[in-house]
Scaffold this motif. Structure first.
Motif, PDB file in Angstrom:
ATOM      1  N   LEU A   8      -6.423  -3.954  -0.175  1.00 26.30           N
ATOM      2  CA  LEU A   8      -5.411  -4.156   0.856  1.00 26.30           C
ATOM      3  C   LEU A   8      -6.000  -3.892   2.244  1.00 26.30           C
ATOM      4  O   LEU A   8      -5.742  -4.629   3.200  1.00 26.30           O
ATOM      5  CB  LEU A   8      -4.255  -3.195   0.580  1.00 26.30           C
ATOM      6  CG  LEU A   8      -2.873  -3.615   1.005  1.00 26.30           C
ATOM      7  CD1 LEU A   8      -2.483  -4.900   0.333  1.00 26.30           C
ATOM      8  CD2 LEU A   8      -1.878  -2.522   0.649  1.00 26.30           C
ATOM      9  N   PRO A  68       2.636  15.314 -11.610  1.00 28.71           N
ATOM     10  CA  PRO A  68       2.241  14.369 -12.655  1.00 28.71           C
ATOM     11  C   PRO A  68       3.329  14.124 -13.692  1.00 28.71           C
ATOM     12  O   PRO A  68       3.284  13.136 -14.413  1.00 28.71           O
ATOM     13  CB  PRO A  68       1.010  15.013 -13.283  1.00 28.71           C
ATOM     14  CG  PRO A  68       0.973  16.390 -12.784  1.00 28.71           C
ATOM     15  CD  PRO A  68       1.723  16.447 -11.512  1.00 28.71           C
ATOM     16  N   ALA A 126      -5.054   2.202  -8.676  1.00 27.21           N
ATOM     17  CA  ALA A 126      -4.308   2.245  -7.419  1.00 27.21           C
ATOM     18  C   ALA A 126      -5.251   2.328  -6.220  1.00 27.21           C
ATOM     19  O   ALA A 126      -5.064   1.637  -5.218  1.00 27.21           O
ATOM     20  CB  ALA A 126      -3.352   3.430  -7.412  1.00 27.21           C
ATOM     21  N   GLY A 143       0.805  -1.217   0.000  1.00 22.37           N
ATOM     22  CA  GLY A 143       0.000   0.000   0.000  1.00 22.37           C
ATOM     23  C   GLY A 143       0.839   1.268   0.000  1.00 22.37           C
ATOM     24  O   GLY A 143       0.426   2.288  -0.546  1.00 22.37           O
ATOM     25  N   LEU A 166      -5.688  -0.322  -3.137  1.00 28.57           N
ATOM     26  CA  LEU A 166      -5.600   0.103  -1.735  1.00 28.57           C
ATOM     27  C   LEU A 166      -6.799  -0.390  -0.939  1.00 28.57           C
ATOM     28  O   LEU A 166      -6.653  -0.886   0.185  1.00 28.57           O
ATOM     29  CB  LEU A 166      -5.547   1.634  -1.654  1.00 28.57           C
ATOM     30  CG  LEU A 166      -4.166   2.277  -1.707  1.00 28.57           C
ATOM     31  CD1 LEU A 166      -4.281   3.789  -1.739  1.00 28.57           C
ATOM     32  CD2 LEU A 166      -3.346   1.854  -0.486  1.00 28.57           C
ATOM     33  N   LEU A 200       1.117  11.329  -8.670  1.00 31.30           N
ATOM     34  CA  LEU A 200       0.180  11.618  -9.770  1.00 31.30           C
ATOM     35  C   LEU A 200      -0.496  12.958  -9.555  1.00 31.30           C
ATOM     36  O   LEU A 200      -0.704  13.727 -10.480  1.00 31.30           O
ATOM     37  CB  LEU A 200      -0.899  10.542  -9.830  1.00 31.30           C
ATOM     38  CG  LEU A 200      -0.713   9.376 -10.784  1.00 31.30           C
ATOM     39  CD1 LEU A 200      -1.938   8.494 -10.738  1.00 31.30           C
ATOM     40  CD2 LEU A 200      -0.486   9.853 -12.198  1.00 31.30           C
ATOM     41  N   LEU A 201      -0.836  13.240  -8.296  1.00 31.08           N
ATOM     42  CA  LEU A 201      -1.600  14.452  -8.024  1.00 31.08           C
ATOM     43  C   LEU A 201      -0.725  15.692  -8.014  1.00 31.08           C
ATOM     44  O   LEU A 201      -1.109  16.738  -8.519  1.00 31.08           O
ATOM     45  CB  LEU A 201      -2.322  14.323  -6.682  1.00 31.08           C
ATOM     46  CG  LEU A 201      -3.456  13.314  -6.715  1.00 31.08           C
ATOM     47  CD1 LEU A 201      -3.954  13.029  -5.329  1.00 31.08           C
ATOM     48  CD2 LEU A 201      -4.580  13.837  -7.585  1.00 31.08           C
ATOM     49  N   TYR A 202       0.467  15.567  -7.405  1.00 29.89           N
ATOM     50  CA  TYR A 202       1.237  16.788  -7.189  1.00 29.89           C
ATOM     51  C   TYR A 202       2.399  16.946  -8.162  1.00 29.89           C
ATOM     52  O   TYR A 202       2.846  18.054  -8.402  1.00 29.89           O
ATOM     53  CB  TYR A 202       1.710  16.857  -5.740  1.00 29.89           C
ATOM     54  CG  TYR A 202       0.547  16.949  -4.809  1.00 29.89           C
ATOM     55  CD1 TYR A 202      -0.222  18.112  -4.757  1.00 29.89           C
ATOM     56  CD2 TYR A 202       0.139  15.867  -4.039  1.00 29.89           C
ATOM     57  CE1 TYR A 202      -1.335  18.204  -3.956  1.00 29.89           C
ATOM     58  CE2 TYR A 202      -0.971  15.942  -3.229  1.00 29.89           C
ATOM     59  CZ  TYR A 202      -1.706  17.113  -3.189  1.00 29.89           C
ATOM     60  OH  TYR A 202      -2.821  17.189  -2.402  1.00 29.89           O
ATOM     61  N   ARG A 260      -8.803  14.993 -10.662  1.00 29.70           N
ATOM     62  CA  ARG A 260      -7.818  16.020 -11.003  1.00 29.70           C
ATOM     63  C   ARG A 260      -6.928  15.518 -12.124  1.00 29.70           C
ATOM     64  O   ARG A 260      -6.158  16.273 -12.694  1.00 29.70           O
ATOM     65  CB  ARG A 260      -6.991  16.353  -9.767  1.00 29.70           C
ATOM     66  CG  ARG A 260      -7.879  16.958  -8.686  1.00 29.70           C
ATOM     67  CD  ARG A 260      -7.138  17.208  -7.422  1.00 29.70           C
ATOM     68  NE  ARG A 260      -5.920  17.976  -7.654  1.00 29.70           N
ATOM     69  CZ  ARG A 260      -5.106  18.337  -6.688  1.00 29.70           C
ATOM     70  NH1 ARG A 260      -5.374  18.007  -5.466  1.00 29.70           N
ATOM     71  NH2 ARG A 260      -4.026  19.016  -6.945  1.00 29.70           N
ATOM     72  N   LEU A 261      -7.053  14.234 -12.434  1.00 28.71           N
ATOM     73  CA  LEU A 261      -6.217  13.646 -13.480  1.00 28.71           C
ATOM     74  C   LEU A 261      -7.064  13.369 -14.717  1.00 28.71           C
ATOM     75  O   LEU A 261      -8.260  13.157 -14.617  1.00 28.71           O
ATOM     76  CB  LEU A 261      -5.614  12.335 -12.974  1.00 28.71           C
ATOM     77  CG  LEU A 261      -4.739  12.540 -11.755  1.00 28.71           C
ATOM     78  CD1 LEU A 261      -4.541  11.238 -11.024  1.00 28.71           C
ATOM     79  CD2 LEU A 261      -3.416  13.130 -12.173  1.00 28.71           C
ATOM     80  N   PHE A 308       1.376   2.440  -3.390  1.00 34.52           N
ATOM     81  CA  PHE A 308       0.204   3.029  -4.029  1.00 34.52           C
ATOM     82  C   PHE A 308      -0.039   4.448  -3.535  1.00 34.52           C
ATOM     83  O   PHE A 308      -0.442   5.320  -4.301  1.00 34.52           O
ATOM     84  CB  PHE A 308      -1.044   2.182  -3.772  1.00 34.52           C
ATOM     85  CG  PHE A 308      -0.933   0.785  -4.299  1.00 34.52           C
ATOM     86  CD1 PHE A 308      -0.211   0.539  -5.458  1.00 34.52           C
ATOM     87  CD2 PHE A 308      -1.527  -0.270  -3.649  1.00 34.52           C
ATOM     88  CE1 PHE A 308      -0.092  -0.744  -5.958  1.00 34.52           C
ATOM     89  CE2 PHE A 308      -1.418  -1.557  -4.137  1.00 34.52           C
ATOM     90  CZ  PHE A 308      -0.693  -1.789  -5.286  1.00 34.52           C
ATOM     91  N   VAL A 309       0.169   4.666  -2.239  1.00 36.75           N
ATOM     92  CA  VAL A 309      -0.045   6.001  -1.689  1.00 36.75           C
ATOM     93  C   VAL A 309       0.952   6.974  -2.316  1.00 36.75           C
ATOM     94  O   VAL A 309       0.596   8.073  -2.766  1.00 36.75           O
ATOM     95  CB  VAL A 309       0.088   5.984  -0.150  1.00 36.75           C
ATOM     96  CG1 VAL A 309       0.074   7.394   0.398  1.00 36.75           C
ATOM     97  CG2 VAL A 309      -1.032   5.158   0.459  1.00 36.75           C
ATOM     98  N   PHE A 345       2.313   6.648  -5.153  1.00 37.05           N
ATOM     99  CA  PHE A 345       1.873   6.761  -6.536  1.00 37.05           C
ATOM    100  C   PHE A 345       0.804   7.839  -6.692  1.00 37.05           C
ATOM    101  O   PHE A 345       0.897   8.739  -7.537  1.00 37.05           O
ATOM    102  CB  PHE A 345       1.329   5.383  -6.926  1.00 37.05           C
ATOM    103  CG  PHE A 345       0.678   5.267  -8.259  1.00 37.05           C
ATOM    104  CD1 PHE A 345       1.404   5.428  -9.417  1.00 37.05           C
ATOM    105  CD2 PHE A 345      -0.663   4.936  -8.354  1.00 37.05           C
ATOM    106  CE1 PHE A 345       0.806   5.269 -10.660  1.00 37.05           C
ATOM    107  CE2 PHE A 345      -1.268   4.777  -9.583  1.00 37.05           C
ATOM    108  CZ  PHE A 345      -0.531   4.949 -10.733  1.00 37.05           C
ATOM    109  N   LEU A 346      -0.222   7.777  -5.813  1.00 34.66           N
ATOM    110  CA  LEU A 346      -1.309   8.756  -5.900  1.00 34.66           C
ATOM    111  C   LEU A 346      -0.788  10.154  -5.627  1.00 34.66           C
ATOM    112  O   LEU A 346      -1.159  11.109  -6.306  1.00 34.66           O
ATOM    113  CB  LEU A 346      -2.417   8.394  -4.903  1.00 34.66           C
ATOM    114  CG  LEU A 346      -3.262   7.198  -5.317  1.00 34.66           C
ATOM    115  CD1 LEU A 346      -4.210   6.803  -4.190  1.00 34.66           C
ATOM    116  CD2 LEU A 346      -4.065   7.522  -6.569  1.00 34.66           C
ATOM    117  N   TYR A 365      -4.209   8.697 -17.062  1.00 28.37           N
ATOM    118  CA  TYR A 365      -3.742   8.931 -15.696  1.00 28.37           C
ATOM    119  C   TYR A 365      -4.878   8.711 -14.700  1.00 28.37           C
ATOM    120  O   TYR A 365      -4.681   8.172 -13.617  1.00 28.37           O
ATOM    121  CB  TYR A 365      -3.186  10.345 -15.541  1.00 28.37           C
ATOM    122  CG  TYR A 365      -1.876  10.543 -16.234  1.00 28.37           C
ATOM    123  CD1 TYR A 365      -0.679  10.208 -15.608  1.00 28.37           C
ATOM    124  CD2 TYR A 365      -1.816  11.039 -17.521  1.00 28.37           C
ATOM    125  CE1 TYR A 365       0.531  10.370 -16.243  1.00 28.37           C
ATOM    126  CE2 TYR A 365      -0.606  11.209 -18.170  1.00 28.37           C
ATOM    127  CZ  TYR A 365       0.566  10.870 -17.526  1.00 28.37           C
ATOM    128  OH  TYR A 365       1.766  11.027 -18.155  1.00 28.37           O
TER     129      TYR A 365
END
Lengths: 287, 325
Positions: B123, A279, B116, A265, B120, A275-277, B104-105, A268-269, A271-272, B109
């Motif tokens: 998990l 990209p 993802a 996990g 999560l 992606l958000l801040y 936002r993507l 993944f966190v 990753f997010l 993306y």
């Protein structure tokens, strides 16, 4: 301190293998704008190649690399020529859905042929770990690390120094301009896809002695692979290397200091967040 | 007006006739699956087909619904038929922060981010043992008694589940039809065709997408609740697997993106053939889904229903032209 050194080491070792899978995905994206959701299945095929090579012909997994990597290259070029090329004009989402279908097809065909059992490859030299400077390292993982490093360096030289490598980078930067400069973009695309597939397959062969093998392992690997390439910036080879090592280290530190259950996990966190801040990737080189 | 309602009435009548005509429990079981997948395909289609936002994480919404329904029943004694809409609400609630984050993507993306998020959620379901029971999951051993119109409902027969599934599928398709005629539907199509242009003409694109996701999540979560109610068993692999998300995508794409009837056509086709293949060998249906997905993208990118509709309008136009000449 010893635990820290130990987990950083094992993180770097697995990280280089993640990077190798990521490079395959990222060059294909760079040249053709294909996000290949079936990339994880290519790794899975490499893993099973190593397994069957040993089970049927008593071939050492690391020796069988010489067989599987070229085979995967040919398979990749055929896959591109016969199937994917016709889909490309339909746009990015169509190729995404198409490779999703391919991924489901390959994984479940493998499940049908080889059953869902968890398998392992046992090696005579895999039993006792190597001790270097107080850090213990499993021999197969160290071997895989060395070979992955050599392959990645070779690829780097190929991309940096040869004409074909330059053509690939040029196409990746701007396909139309490359075409106008007289580059055979179609040939570049075929070779790039073959190369990406071969890298994924080779990473699978190298990983096989260190992981459990099962037909749907690609599902987990593809998500990690996306983490790697997005961390480094989609389309960037150095980014994928950095992203792979970063993910390997973060995962193994996270498993020790945060929670081993949530190890996957953490990636993944990360990753997010990226992606958000960021990209374009942590290093701002992607596109 | 009557012309628009006629196909719906005919469909409802046909659905009502099935339990009387079909006797084999297996056939009814396949019908139930088709209807559940119709609802799921329709849920995905609201967002993926109309707004062009390809989600690879809808299994998480389905799973939240399934877990909510089964936990409410086993821990608090709430009957599953009340638990189903509660599951839908829970999924819609979960979808709000997820939507605000992921929207936002853009393009691929967005798809990767939903993937993802979904991993999560799985998990968390695997590891949050005190709530989800971890990898073991939950099993319903007996459903609560229910008396309707003076008769006790027989939970061993499949008919009551068939009725619920039919209502769910009809409601999901009706929601699609209503959305298409509503202002929000027009916003979504504008977003799908050109998001910048949609923003430029003053559409609050994030709001439109988040609202649609919540609606889609409500349908998917309710269907998840139905899954728990019908199969009486929920665990992370069964309700949160990536292949579930993919099946929803495939049903909507094979049927026809952004059409009302598409998910029904896709579900009828994929589920019946899939179940027939699964009879021969397990996981065979997924091989078939993958293969069929590739064929459809290659040769029929507008989907079965999309192509049929285009052919039908083409014929109508030709008839009109001949009539005029």
């Amino acid at each position: 301190m010893e635990i820290f050194a130990q987990s950083v080491t094992s993180g770097v070792l697995t990280g280089v293998l993640y990077a190798m899978i990521g490079i395959g995905l990222t060059v294909v994206f760079g040249v053709m704008r294909i996000i290949n959701l079936a990339h994880g299945e290519m790794v899975m095929l490499g893993m099973f190649g190593a397994f069957w090579g040993q089970a049927l012909w008593h071939l050492d997994p690391f020796v069988s690399l010489l067989l599987w990597a070229p085979l995967m290259f040919v398979a990749g070029t055929l896959l591109y020529r016969l199937l994917l090329r016709k889909i490309l004009p339909g746009g990015e989402l169509n190729t995404l859905l198409y490779t999703a279908g391919l991924s489901l097809l390959v994984a479940n065909l493998a499940l049908f042929l080889w059953s869902g059992d968890y398998r392992t490859i046992s090696l005579s030299y895999g039993a006792s770990p190597l001790r270097v400077l107080g850090v213990s390292v499993s021999v197969p993982l160290a071997l895989a690390f060395g070979l992955a490093l050599a392959l990645t360096a070779g690829l780097w030289l190929f991309l940096a120094r040869t004409d074909l490598g330059r053509a690939i980078r040029a196409t990746s930067q701007n396909g139309e301009a490359a075409l106008l400069m007289g580059i055979d973009v179609e040939k570049v695309a075929v070779i790039t896809f073959g190369m990406g597939t071969a890298l994924a397959g080779a990473a699978g062969v190298l990983l096989a002695p260190s992981l459990y093998l099962y037909p749907t392992v690609g599902e987990l690997l593809i998500v990690k692979c996306f983490v790697v390439v997005v961390l480094g910036g989609l389309g960037s080879v150095p980014g994928a290397i950095a992203g792979g090592v970063l993910l390997g280290v973060v995962e193994s530190l996270g498993a020790v200091y945060v929670s081993s259950a949530y190890k996957d996990g953490i990636g993944f966190v990360l990753f997010l967040l990226v992606l958000l801040y960021r990209p374009a990737g942590l290093f701002g080189v992607g596109k | 007006m009557t012309r628009q309602l006629a196909p719906w009435l005919a469909g409802a009548l046909l659905l009502a006739a099935v339990p009387a005509l079909v006797e084999s429990p297996f056939a009814i079981h396949v019908c139930i699956l088709v209807l559940m997948w119709t609802a799921l395909g329709a849920a995905w289609n609201l967002l993926g087909g109309f707004a062009g936002q390809v989600s690879f994480g809808h299994a998480s919404l389905f799973g939240v619904g399934a877990y909510t329904t089964i936990i409410l029943y086993l821990r608090a004694g709430v009957a599953p038929w009340w638990g189903m809409p509660a599951g839908g609400l829970a999924a819609a609630l979960v979808s709000l922060p997820v939507g605000l984050l992921c929207f936002r993507l853009r393009g691929p993306y967005f798809s990767l981010a939903t993937l993802a998020v979904s991993e999560l959620v799985k998990l968390v379901a695997l590891n949050w043992e005190s709530v989800t029971n971890g990898p073991v999951g939950y099993l319903i051993t007996a459903l609560p008694p229910l008396r309707l119109f003076g008769h006790a409902v027989d939970w061993e027969s499949k008919t009551p589940f068939y009725v619920v599934a039919a209502a769910l599928a009809l409601a999901a398709l009706a929601a699609t039809a209503l959305l298409r005629r509503a202002r929000l539907g027009a916003y979504l199509v504008a977003i799908r065709e050109d998001e910048e242009a949609a923003e430029a003409v003053g559409i609050d694109t994030v709001r439109a997408k988040v609202l649609t996701l919540a609606l889609s999540a409500f349908v998917a979560g309710t269907a998840g609740g139905f899954y728990a109610f019908y199969f009486r068993y929920v665990d992370p692999d069964a309700v949160l697997g990536l292949s579930l998300s993919m099946e929803m995508v495939f049903i909507a794409v094979v049927g026809g993106l952004g059409t009302v009837g598409g998910p029904l056509v896709g579900a009828v086709f994929l589920t019946t053939v899939g179940e027939a293949v699964r009879e021969r060998f397990p996981s065979g249906h997924l091989v078939f889904y993958g293969l069929f997905m590739m064929l459809v993208i290659r040769f029929l990118p507008e989907g079965i229903w999309g192509r049929a509709r285009r052919l039908a309008t083409g014929l109508q136009e030709r008839a009109l032209r001949h009539g005029a000449a």
